[in-house]
Scaffold this active site. Structure first.
Site, PDB file in Angstrom:
ATOM      1  N   LEU A  42      61.687 130.404  62.684  1.00  0.00           N
ATOM      2  CA  LEU A  42      61.400 130.566  64.115  1.00  0.00           C
ATOM      3  C   LEU A  42      60.047 129.987  64.491  1.00  0.00           C
ATOM      4  O   LEU A  42      59.794 129.664  65.637  1.00  0.00           O
ATOM      5  CB  LEU A  42      61.442 132.049  64.493  1.00  0.00           C
ATOM      6  CG  LEU A  42      62.763 132.778  64.254  1.00  0.00           C
ATOM      7  CD1 LEU A  42      62.607 134.266  64.478  1.00  0.00           C
ATOM      8  CD2 LEU A  42      63.841 132.218  65.182  1.00  0.00           C
ATOM      9  N   GLY A  43      59.168 129.891  63.521  1.00  0.00           N
ATOM     10  CA  GLY A  43      57.843 129.334  63.822  1.00  0.00           C
ATOM     11  C   GLY A  43      56.885 129.519  62.664  1.00  0.00           C
ATOM     12  O   GLY A  43      57.203 130.191  61.675  1.00  0.00           O
ATOM     13  N   GLY A  45      52.579 130.200  61.921  1.00  0.00           N
ATOM     14  CA  GLY A  45      51.244 130.447  62.450  1.00  0.00           C
ATOM     15  C   GLY A  45      50.243 129.966  61.436  1.00  0.00           C
ATOM     16  O   GLY A  45      50.609 129.312  60.452  1.00  0.00           O
ATOM     17  N   GLY A  48      51.217 132.509  58.355  1.00  0.00           N
ATOM     18  CA  GLY A  48      52.545 132.836  57.824  1.00  0.00           C
ATOM     19  C   GLY A  48      53.680 132.064  58.465  1.00  0.00           C
ATOM     20  O   GLY A  48      53.483 131.281  59.388  1.00  0.00           O
ATOM     21  N   VAL A  50      57.633 132.507  60.092  1.00  0.00           N
ATOM     22  CA  VAL A  50      58.480 133.512  60.734  1.00  0.00           C
ATOM     23  C   VAL A  50      59.949 133.061  60.642  1.00  0.00           C
ATOM     24  O   VAL A  50      60.281 131.941  61.031  1.00  0.00           O
ATOM     25  CB  VAL A  50      58.057 133.718  62.215  1.00  0.00           C
ATOM     26  CG1 VAL A  50      58.875 134.819  62.864  1.00  0.00           C
ATOM     27  CG2 VAL A  50      56.563 134.022  62.319  1.00  0.00           C
ATOM     28  N   LYS A  65      58.104 138.057  59.587  1.00  0.00           N
ATOM     29  CA  LYS A  65      56.908 137.224  59.407  1.00  0.00           C
ATOM     30  C   LYS A  65      56.384 137.439  57.988  1.00  0.00           C
ATOM     31  O   LYS A  65      56.011 138.557  57.621  1.00  0.00           O
ATOM     32  CB  LYS A  65      55.858 137.613  60.458  1.00  0.00           C
ATOM     33  CG  LYS A  65      54.524 136.918  60.312  1.00  0.00           C
ATOM     34  CD  LYS A  65      53.719 137.093  61.594  1.00  0.00           C
ATOM     35  CE  LYS A  65      52.253 136.846  61.401  1.00  0.00           C
ATOM     36  NZ  LYS A  65      51.500 136.898  62.650  1.00  0.00           N
ATOM     37  N   ASP A 157      42.874 136.211  70.502  1.00  0.00           N
ATOM     38  CA  ASP A 157      43.508 134.916  70.248  1.00  0.00           C
ATOM     39  C   ASP A 157      44.576 134.639  71.306  1.00  0.00           C
ATOM     40  O   ASP A 157      45.679 134.202  70.977  1.00  0.00           O
ATOM     41  CB  ASP A 157      44.084 134.869  68.832  1.00  0.00           C
ATOM     42  CG  ASP A 157      44.341 133.425  68.378  1.00  0.00           C
ATOM     43  OD1 ASP A 157      43.728 132.498  68.959  1.00  0.00           O
ATOM     44  OD2 ASP A 157      45.153 133.220  67.464  1.00  0.00           O
TER      45      ASP A 157
END
Ligand code: AMP
Length: 339
Positions: A42-43, A45, A48, A50, A65, A157
Protein backbone atom coordinates in the site's frame (compact mmCIF):
# COMPACT_ATOMS: atom_id res chain seq x y z
CA UNK A 1 -16.43 13.93 -13.03
CA UNK A 2 -16.03 13.85 -9.27
CA UNK A 3 -17.24 16.97 -7.49
CA UNK A 4 -16.35 16.74 -3.83
CA UNK A 5 -19.39 16.81 -1.63
CA UNK A 6 -19.09 19.70 0.76
CA UNK A 7 -21.15 18.36 3.65
CA UNK A 8 -19.44 17.94 6.97
CA UNK A 9 -18.60 14.30 7.64
CA UNK A 10 -21.11 12.24 9.58
CA UNK A 11 -18.80 11.09 12.32
CA UNK A 12 -20.10 7.54 12.88
CA UNK A 13 -19.82 6.79 9.16
CA UNK A 14 -16.09 7.25 9.30
CA UNK A 15 -15.30 4.99 12.24
CA UNK A 16 -14.21 1.92 10.31
CA UNK A 17 -13.19 -0.22 13.28
CA UNK A 18 -14.32 -0.08 16.91
CA UNK A 19 -11.99 1.88 19.19
CA UNK A 20 -9.98 -0.43 21.40
CA UNK A 21 -6.98 -0.37 23.72
CA UNK A 22 -4.09 -2.16 22.09
CA UNK A 23 -1.58 -4.17 24.08
CA UNK A 24 1.61 -5.02 22.18
CA UNK A 25 2.01 -8.79 21.62
CA UNK A 26 5.59 -9.92 22.12
CA UNK A 27 7.11 -12.78 20.14
CA UNK A 28 3.84 -13.66 18.42
CA UNK A 29 3.98 -13.95 14.62
CA UNK A 30 1.34 -11.61 13.07
CA UNK A 31 0.71 -14.39 10.53
CA UNK A 32 -0.94 -16.42 13.32
CA UNK A 33 -3.89 -14.03 13.27
CA UNK A 34 -3.59 -12.34 9.87
CA UNK A 35 -2.96 -13.19 6.22
CA UNK A 36 -0.41 -10.68 5.02
CA UNK A 37 -0.87 -10.00 1.32
CA UNK A 38 2.69 -9.13 0.30
CA UNK A 39 1.74 -8.58 -3.33
CA UNK A 40 -0.47 -5.70 -2.25
CA UNK A 41 1.97 -3.07 -1.08
CA UNK A 42 0.00 0.00 0.00
CA UNK A 43 2.94 2.32 0.49
CA UNK A 44 6.37 2.94 1.95
CA UNK A 45 7.44 5.45 4.57
CA UNK A 46 10.90 6.42 5.74
CA UNK A 47 11.00 3.46 8.12
CA UNK A 48 8.59 0.79 6.98
CA UNK A 49 6.49 -0.88 4.35
CA UNK A 50 2.71 -1.06 4.49
CA UNK A 51 0.87 -4.15 3.12
CA UNK A 52 -2.75 -5.14 2.81
CA UNK A 53 -3.70 -7.86 5.32
CA UNK A 54 -6.80 -9.78 6.42
CA UNK A 55 -7.72 -10.87 9.94
CA UNK A 56 -8.30 -14.62 9.82
CA UNK A 57 -11.07 -14.71 12.43
CA UNK A 58 -13.21 -11.85 11.05
CA UNK A 59 -12.11 -11.56 7.40
CA UNK A 60 -11.68 -7.79 7.95
CA UNK A 61 -8.97 -6.04 5.99
CA UNK A 62 -6.29 -3.87 7.61
CA UNK A 63 -3.05 -2.14 6.67
CA UNK A 64 -0.03 -3.95 8.14
CA UNK A 65 2.92 -1.62 8.69
CA UNK A 66 6.20 -3.53 9.06
CA UNK A 67 9.20 -1.76 10.47
CA UNK A 68 12.61 -3.42 10.79
CA UNK A 69 14.10 -1.74 13.82
CA UNK A 70 17.82 -1.43 13.23
CA UNK A 71 18.84 0.42 16.36
CA UNK A 72 17.65 1.70 19.73
CA UNK A 73 16.49 4.98 18.29
CA UNK A 74 14.27 3.33 15.68
CA UNK A 75 12.83 1.07 18.39
CA UNK A 76 12.12 4.06 20.63
CA UNK A 77 10.39 5.85 17.74
CA UNK A 78 8.20 2.87 16.95
CA UNK A 79 7.27 2.31 20.60
CA UNK A 80 6.46 6.02 20.82
CA UNK A 81 4.23 5.75 17.71
CA UNK A 82 2.30 2.80 19.19
CA UNK A 83 1.96 4.52 22.55
CA UNK A 84 0.63 7.72 20.97
CA UNK A 85 -1.70 6.00 18.51
CA UNK A 86 -3.26 3.83 21.16
CA UNK A 87 -4.64 6.90 22.92
CA UNK A 88 -5.96 8.71 19.84
CA UNK A 89 -9.57 7.85 19.01
CA UNK A 90 -11.16 10.20 16.50
CA UNK A 91 -12.83 9.80 13.07
CA UNK A 92 -10.17 11.96 11.39
CA UNK A 93 -7.26 9.98 12.84
CA UNK A 94 -6.01 6.58 11.72
CA UNK A 95 -6.88 3.89 14.29
CA UNK A 96 -4.50 1.29 15.65
CA UNK A 97 -5.99 -2.23 15.84
CA UNK A 98 -3.16 -4.56 16.85
CA UNK A 99 0.61 -4.51 17.45
CA UNK A 100 3.34 -7.17 17.36
CA UNK A 101 6.92 -6.85 18.57
CA UNK A 102 9.31 -9.59 17.52
CA UNK A 103 12.56 -7.97 18.49
CA UNK A 104 13.92 -7.01 15.09
CA UNK A 105 10.55 -6.34 13.50
CA UNK A 106 7.60 -4.41 14.81
CA UNK A 107 4.31 -4.77 12.97
CA UNK A 108 1.23 -2.65 13.56
CA UNK A 109 -2.23 -3.37 12.17
CA UNK A 110 -3.94 -0.14 11.19
CA UNK A 111 -7.41 0.64 9.99
CA UNK A 112 -7.30 0.33 6.18
CA UNK A 113 -7.75 3.60 4.32
CA UNK A 114 -8.46 2.73 0.72
CA UNK A 115 -8.77 6.10 -1.05
CA UNK A 116 -5.01 6.73 -1.37
CA UNK A 117 -3.09 9.91 -0.63
CA UNK A 118 -5.14 13.12 -0.84
CA UNK A 119 -2.87 14.83 -3.36
CA UNK A 120 -2.85 11.75 -5.64
CA UNK A 121 -6.62 11.87 -5.48
CA UNK A 122 -7.06 15.54 -6.35
CA UNK A 123 -4.89 15.27 -9.48
CA UNK A 124 -7.08 12.46 -10.84
CA UNK A 125 -8.54 13.33 -14.29
CA UNK A 126 -12.10 12.93 -12.97
CA UNK A 127 -11.61 15.02 -9.87
CA UNK A 128 -12.85 18.61 -10.00
CA UNK A 129 -10.64 20.70 -7.72
CA UNK A 130 -12.38 23.83 -6.46
CA UNK A 131 -11.73 26.21 -3.58
CA UNK A 132 -14.85 24.78 -1.97
CA UNK A 133 -13.33 21.28 -2.11
CA UNK A 134 -10.16 22.67 -0.49
CA UNK A 135 -12.29 24.10 2.33
CA UNK A 136 -13.92 20.69 2.85
CA UNK A 137 -10.45 19.09 3.17
CA UNK A 138 -8.87 21.82 5.32
CA UNK A 139 -11.81 21.79 7.73
CA UNK A 140 -11.31 18.09 8.39
CA UNK A 141 -7.53 18.45 8.70
CA UNK A 142 -8.00 21.22 11.30
CA UNK A 143 -10.59 19.10 13.11
CA UNK A 144 -8.15 16.15 13.33
CA UNK A 145 -5.18 18.33 14.33
CA UNK A 146 -7.34 20.10 16.95
CA UNK A 147 -8.18 16.71 18.46
CA UNK A 148 -4.51 15.61 18.48
CA UNK A 149 -3.55 18.85 20.25
CA UNK A 150 -6.41 18.44 22.74
CA UNK A 151 -4.72 15.17 23.74
CA UNK A 152 -1.44 17.08 24.35
CA UNK A 153 0.21 15.55 21.31
CA UNK A 154 2.06 17.35 18.51
CA UNK A 155 2.17 15.47 15.18
CA UNK A 156 5.38 17.10 13.86
CA UNK A 157 5.22 15.54 10.39
CA UNK A 158 2.10 16.97 8.79
CA UNK A 159 2.62 16.82 5.03
CA UNK A 160 0.60 15.78 1.97
CA UNK A 161 1.66 12.10 2.10
CA UNK A 162 0.24 11.84 5.61
CA UNK A 163 -3.29 12.80 4.60
CA UNK A 164 -5.23 9.86 3.19
CA UNK A 165 -8.70 9.67 1.63
CA UNK A 166 -11.13 7.18 3.08
CA UNK A 167 -12.53 6.23 -0.33
CA UNK A 168 -11.79 6.92 -3.99
CA UNK A 169 -14.95 9.02 -4.43
CA UNK A 170 -15.92 10.64 -1.09
CA UNK A 171 -14.42 13.72 0.57
CA UNK A 172 -13.42 12.16 3.92
CA UNK A 173 -9.80 12.20 4.99
CA UNK A 174 -7.74 10.75 7.85
CA UNK A 175 -4.37 11.78 9.23
CA UNK A 176 -1.70 9.10 9.48
CA UNK A 177 1.91 8.52 10.59
CA UNK A 178 2.60 9.37 14.21
CA UNK A 179 6.22 8.22 13.94
CA UNK A 180 7.52 11.68 14.82
CA UNK A 181 4.73 12.77 17.17
CA UNK A 182 5.62 13.92 20.68
CA UNK A 183 3.72 14.47 23.90
CA UNK A 184 3.73 18.09 24.98
CA UNK A 185 4.79 18.73 28.56
CA UNK A 186 4.37 22.41 29.51
CA UNK A 187 7.01 21.97 32.22
CA UNK A 188 9.67 21.00 29.68
CA UNK A 189 11.09 22.86 26.72
CA UNK A 190 10.69 20.59 23.72
CA UNK A 191 13.12 20.85 20.79
CA UNK A 192 13.42 18.48 17.85
CA UNK A 193 15.53 18.32 14.73
CA UNK A 194 13.59 16.26 12.24
CA UNK A 195 10.61 16.47 9.90
CA UNK A 196 10.20 17.11 6.20
CA UNK A 197 12.07 20.35 5.43
CA UNK A 198 9.51 21.70 2.95
CA UNK A 199 6.71 21.51 5.52
CA UNK A 200 8.66 22.01 8.74
CA UNK A 201 8.27 25.15 10.84
CA UNK A 202 11.13 27.66 11.27
CA UNK A 203 11.45 26.85 15.01
CA UNK A 204 12.31 23.23 14.11
CA UNK A 205 14.98 24.24 11.60
CA UNK A 206 16.38 26.79 14.09
CA UNK A 207 16.27 24.21 16.89
CA UNK A 208 14.11 26.55 19.00
CA UNK A 209 11.32 25.58 21.34
CA UNK A 210 8.40 23.86 19.62
CA UNK A 211 4.75 23.56 20.59
CA UNK A 212 1.32 22.89 19.09
CA UNK A 213 1.85 25.93 16.87
CA UNK A 214 4.62 23.99 15.06
CA UNK A 215 1.94 21.82 13.41
CA UNK A 216 0.00 24.93 12.40
CA UNK A 217 2.86 26.18 10.19
CA UNK A 218 2.77 22.85 8.33
CA UNK A 219 -0.99 23.29 7.83
CA UNK A 220 -0.29 26.71 6.31
CA UNK A 221 2.19 25.19 3.82
CA UNK A 222 -0.20 22.33 2.97
CA UNK A 223 -3.07 24.78 2.40
CA UNK A 224 -0.90 27.02 0.18
CA UNK A 225 0.07 23.96 -1.88
CA UNK A 226 -3.48 22.62 -2.13
CA UNK A 227 -4.81 25.95 -3.41
CA UNK A 228 -1.99 26.78 -5.83
CA UNK A 229 -0.07 23.59 -6.65
CA UNK A 230 3.09 25.33 -5.42
CA UNK A 231 4.99 24.19 -2.35
CA UNK A 232 5.90 27.56 -0.76
CA UNK A 233 9.27 26.56 0.67
CA UNK A 234 10.39 23.95 -1.85
CA UNK A 235 14.09 23.88 -2.56
CA UNK A 236 16.12 21.60 -4.83
CA UNK A 237 17.87 20.27 -1.73
CA UNK A 238 16.80 19.86 1.90
CA UNK A 239 19.24 22.58 2.86
CA UNK A 240 17.69 24.97 0.36
CA UNK A 241 14.18 24.19 1.67
CA UNK A 242 15.35 24.78 5.25
CA UNK A 243 16.91 28.11 4.29
CA UNK A 244 13.64 29.16 2.63
CA UNK A 245 11.71 28.16 5.76
CA UNK A 246 13.98 30.18 8.05
CA UNK A 247 13.54 33.24 5.81
CA UNK A 248 9.78 32.52 5.70
CA UNK A 249 9.08 34.60 2.58
CA UNK A 250 6.15 33.77 0.32
CA UNK A 251 3.65 35.66 -1.82
CA UNK A 252 0.44 35.13 -3.75
CA UNK A 253 1.75 36.52 -7.03
CA UNK A 254 1.53 33.32 -9.08
CA UNK A 255 -1.33 33.10 -11.60
CA UNK A 256 -2.61 30.05 -9.68
CA UNK A 257 -3.83 32.49 -7.00
CA UNK A 258 -5.88 34.56 -9.47
CA UNK A 259 -9.08 32.68 -8.67
CA UNK A 260 -8.40 32.25 -4.96
CA UNK A 261 -10.45 34.28 -2.49
CA UNK A 262 -9.04 36.89 -0.12
CA UNK A 263 -10.39 34.82 2.81
CA UNK A 264 -8.26 31.86 1.72
CA UNK A 265 -5.13 34.03 1.46
CA UNK A 266 -5.91 35.54 4.86
CA UNK A 267 -6.22 32.01 6.30
CA UNK A 268 -2.77 31.08 4.97
CA UNK A 269 -1.30 34.36 6.24
CA UNK A 270 -2.57 33.58 9.74
CA UNK A 271 -0.64 30.30 9.74
CA UNK A 272 2.60 31.09 7.91
CA UNK A 273 3.71 33.49 10.65
CA UNK A 274 7.31 33.32 11.87
CA UNK A 275 6.35 33.82 15.52
CA UNK A 276 4.62 30.53 16.38
CA UNK A 277 2.60 32.08 19.21
CA UNK A 278 0.90 34.39 16.69
CA UNK A 279 -0.33 31.55 14.47
CA UNK A 280 -3.98 30.50 14.64
CA UNK A 281 -4.67 27.41 16.73
CA UNK A 282 -6.58 24.53 15.10
CA UNK A 283 -9.72 25.57 17.01
CA UNK A 284 -9.33 29.18 15.79
CA UNK A 285 -8.88 27.92 12.22
CA UNK A 286 -12.30 26.29 12.38
CA UNK A 287 -13.71 29.70 13.39
CA UNK A 288 -11.93 31.53 10.54
CA UNK A 289 -14.31 33.02 7.94
CA UNK A 290 -12.79 30.93 5.14
CA UNK A 291 -13.56 27.63 6.84
CA UNK A 292 -16.75 28.82 8.49
CA UNK A 293 -18.58 30.13 5.45
CA UNK A 294 -17.52 27.97 2.56
CA UNK A 295 -16.92 30.05 -0.63
CA UNK A 296 -19.83 30.20 -3.05
CA UNK A 297 -17.78 29.97 -6.24
CA UNK A 298 -16.93 26.53 -7.55
CA UNK A 299 -14.57 27.46 -10.39
CA UNK A 300 -12.37 24.50 -11.31
CA UNK A 301 -8.78 25.38 -10.33
CA UNK A 302 -7.14 24.10 -13.52
CA UNK A 303 -3.81 25.96 -13.15
CA UNK A 304 -3.51 24.66 -9.58
CA UNK A 305 -4.27 21.13 -10.71
CA UNK A 306 -1.63 21.22 -13.45
CA UNK A 307 0.97 22.44 -10.94
CA UNK A 308 -0.15 19.88 -8.34
CA UNK A 309 0.40 17.13 -10.91
CA UNK A 310 4.02 18.23 -11.27
CA UNK A 311 4.41 18.27 -7.48
CA UNK A 312 3.01 14.73 -7.15
CA UNK A 313 5.15 13.39 -10.01
CA UNK A 314 8.27 14.88 -8.38
CA UNK A 315 7.31 13.19 -5.07
CA UNK A 316 6.80 9.86 -6.87
CA UNK A 317 10.31 10.12 -8.32
CA UNK A 318 11.87 10.91 -4.94
CA UNK A 319 9.99 7.98 -3.41
CA UNK A 320 11.14 5.62 -6.18
CA UNK A 321 14.77 6.69 -5.78
CA UNK A 322 14.57 6.29 -1.98
CA UNK A 323 13.05 2.83 -2.39
CA UNK A 324 15.88 1.77 -4.72
CA UNK A 325 18.48 3.10 -2.28
CA UNK A 326 16.79 1.27 0.62
CA UNK A 327 16.61 -1.99 -1.37
CA UNK A 328 20.24 -1.68 -2.42
CA UNK A 329 21.23 -1.14 1.21
CA UNK A 330 19.44 -4.42 1.98
CA UNK A 331 21.58 -6.14 -0.65
CA UNK A 332 19.19 -6.16 -3.61
CA UNK A 333 20.67 -5.94 -7.12
CA UNK A 334 18.65 -3.73 -9.42
CA UNK A 335 19.14 -3.64 -13.20
CA UNK A 336 17.77 -0.73 -15.18
CA UNK A 337 16.56 -1.17 -18.72
CA UNK A 338 17.07 2.11 -20.45
CA UNK A 339 14.64 2.21 -23.33
P1 AMP B 1 3.86 5.65 6.77
O1 AMP B 1 5.10 4.83 6.96
O2 AMP B 1 2.89 5.53 7.90
O3 AMP B 1 4.18 7.08 6.40
O4 AMP B 1 3.10 5.04 5.47
C1 AMP B 1 3.70 5.02 4.21
C2 AMP B 1 2.63 5.03 3.13
O5 AMP B 1 1.82 3.84 3.25
C3 AMP B 1 1.63 6.20 3.24
O6 AMP B 1 2.11 7.37 2.60
C4 AMP B 1 0.39 5.60 2.57
O7 AMP B 1 0.47 5.72 1.16
C5 AMP B 1 0.45 4.12 2.95
N1 AMP B 1 -0.37 3.85 4.17
C6 AMP B 1 0.01 4.05 5.46
N2 AMP B 1 -0.96 3.73 6.32
C7 AMP B 1 -1.99 3.28 5.56
C8 AMP B 1 -3.32 2.79 5.86
N3 AMP B 1 -3.73 2.70 7.11
N4 AMP B 1 -4.12 2.42 4.84
C9 AMP B 1 -3.68 2.52 3.56
N5 AMP B 1 -2.47 2.98 3.19
C10 AMP B 1 -1.61 3.35 4.18
Amino acid sequence: MIYVDEDDPIEDDDILIPYRDVKVKHNVDPKTDYDIIKDEELGRGSYGTVYLCREKSSGHEFAAKYVHVKNKEERRNMENEIDIMSCLHHPRIIQLYDAFDNGKTICVMLELISGGELFERVIDEDFVLTEKACVAFMRQICDGVGYIHSQSIIHLDLKPENILCLTKTGNRIKLIDFGMARRFDPAKKLKVLFGTPEFTAPEVVNFDEISFYTDMWSLGSICYLLLSGISPFYGDTDLESMTKVTVGKYDFDDEAFNNISQDAKDFIKSLLVMDGKKRLTAAQCLEHTWLKKSPKQTTALSTTKAKLKKFVIRKRWIKAVNTIIALQKMGAKIDFDLV
